[in-house]
Enzyme design. Structure first.
Site, short mmCIF file in Angstrom:
data_model
loop_
_atom_site.label_atom_id
_atom_site.label_comp_id
_atom_site.label_asym_id
_atom_site.label_seq_id
_atom_site.Cartn_x
_atom_site.Cartn_y
_atom_site.Cartn_z
N CYS A 145 0.84 -1.21 0.00
CA CYS A 145 0.00 0.00 0.00
C CYS A 145 0.86 1.25 0.00
O CYS A 145 1.41 1.64 1.04
CB CYS A 145 -0.92 0.00 1.21
SG CYS A 145 -2.01 1.43 1.31
N CYS B 4 -0.46 4.05 2.23
CA CYS B 4 -0.23 3.80 3.65
C CYS B 4 1.22 4.06 4.04
O CYS B 4 1.50 4.63 5.10
CB CYS B 4 -0.58 2.36 4.01
SG CYS B 4 -2.23 1.82 3.51
N ASP B 5 2.17 3.62 3.22
CA ASP B 5 3.57 3.54 3.65
C ASP B 5 4.55 4.40 2.86
O ASP B 5 5.73 4.46 3.21
CB ASP B 5 4.03 2.08 3.58
CG ASP B 5 3.21 1.17 4.48
OD1 ASP B 5 2.76 1.66 5.54
OD2 ASP B 5 3.02 0.00 4.13
#
Length: 325
Positions: free
Chosen positions: A133, A136-137
């Site tokens: 992701c 997300c990261d």
């Protein structure tokens, strides 16, 4: 028999449980025997979930959601659903332990699973340089050299997004041409930070405690080489966990569960769906949580209509069509 059973324990499932428990529906949450908390259990720092300006670890966030649901009276069962019968007015659920449950309404929130390469190091270095992701990261890879595996729209979107942070982004694809749409390809080709590696598969991920590189194997002649990296993003697709409801609920062309507009109502009265299992596009913790809210409210209205009409569950088909106020 219970009023409401929630299948799934990710952000959608636990948020639905919080709302349903506060509405005195005493929901039963079937949380899985081994995957309680969903995909966030494999995530380290979560910085984009509202309310945590300093960030929060994925497992801690899910633990807090579970505690909040239990605080209001949700019951959690650590078991796996092996079979569902959603065809009648009474929904029947079989569990791996041999236990069975019945309910007037069900919220299906089983999420989706990222497709994985299936090589050594992928699981071991998850959260330590391996991610599925970018949203997300990506923030954690500022000024680093990273790679994205894949050749579709998702891979191009991930790679382009990651150039906001990384100094260099390789796109590794096993063929010599992309599957992505023309506009997504053009954006990636035009980005100076992106370099394509064609006809190559990632066959090993290098590093003990963090990603240091990958081994690439040519899909043309089988030769191998190592590529130094500090991060690897796998973008080869994801699959909604719908195997339990095939032939019972209508699905979309994307393979997600069909719902009626912005609601959580599925093709079967009394069955609601929430989270990534209905969302092929966004797949974020916060959108899943919001979807769980919708499902809980829809289920509450459905059950209230049953109660107000004084009707048995067998009349659910007619009551489902009542307006919600």
């Amino acid at each position: 028999m219970r009023q409401l059973i929630i299948i799934g324990s990710g952000p959608a499932g636990f948020t639905a449980a919080i709302y349903a428990a506060r509405a005195n529906l005493s929901p039963l949450v079937i949380a899985s025997s081994v995957e309680v908390g969903g995909e966030l259990m494999n995530t380290t720092e979560v910085e984009n979930f509202p309310g945590f300006p300093e960030g929060i670890q994925g497992p801690e966030l899910m633990q807090k959601m579970q505690e909040q649901a239990e605080k209001f009276g949700a019951e959690i069962v650590y078991d796996d659903v092996t079979a569902l019968d959603l065809t009648g007015p009474v929904k029947r659920i079989s569990l791996g332990s041999g236990r069975s449950e019945e309910a007037d309404a069900v919220i299906f929130a089983t999420g989706s699973a990222y497709r994985k390469i299936g090589i050594e190091g992928e699981e071991r270095l998850s959260g330590r340089g391996v991610s599925w992701c970018a949203t997300c990261d990506g923030f954690f890879f500022r000024e680093r050299t990273i790679a994205v595996v894949g050749g579709g729209d998702s891979a191009m979107e991930e790679a382009t997004f990651l150039t906001r942070f990384a100094s260099k982004v390789y796109v590794i694809h096993r063929r010599e041409e992309l599957r992505a749409s023309k506009i997504m390809q053009e954006r990636a080709f035009a980005n100076e930070k992106i370099e394509f590696i064609w006809n190559s598969s990632v066959t090993d991920i290098l590093g003990d405690d963090a990603v240091t590189g990958v081994q690439l194997t040519s899909t043309v002649d089988g030769s191998t080489r190592e590529l130094p990296l500090e991060g690897l993003f796998v973008a080869i697709g994801n699959d909604p966990r719908t195997h339990l409801v095939h032939d019972q609920l209508d699905l979309t062309p994307d393979g997600t569960i069909w719902v009626d507009g912005r609601s959580s109502r599925t093709s079967v009265p009394g069955v609601f769906a929430a989270g990534d299992v209905i969302d092929p596009t966004y797949r974020q913790a916060v959108t899943a949580a919001a979807s769980g809210t919708v499902a809980a409210l829809d289920a509450e209205h459905f059950l209230a209509a049953l109660d107000e009409a004084g009707a048995p569950a067998s009349d659910a088909d007619q009551i489902e069509g009542l307006p919600v106020v």
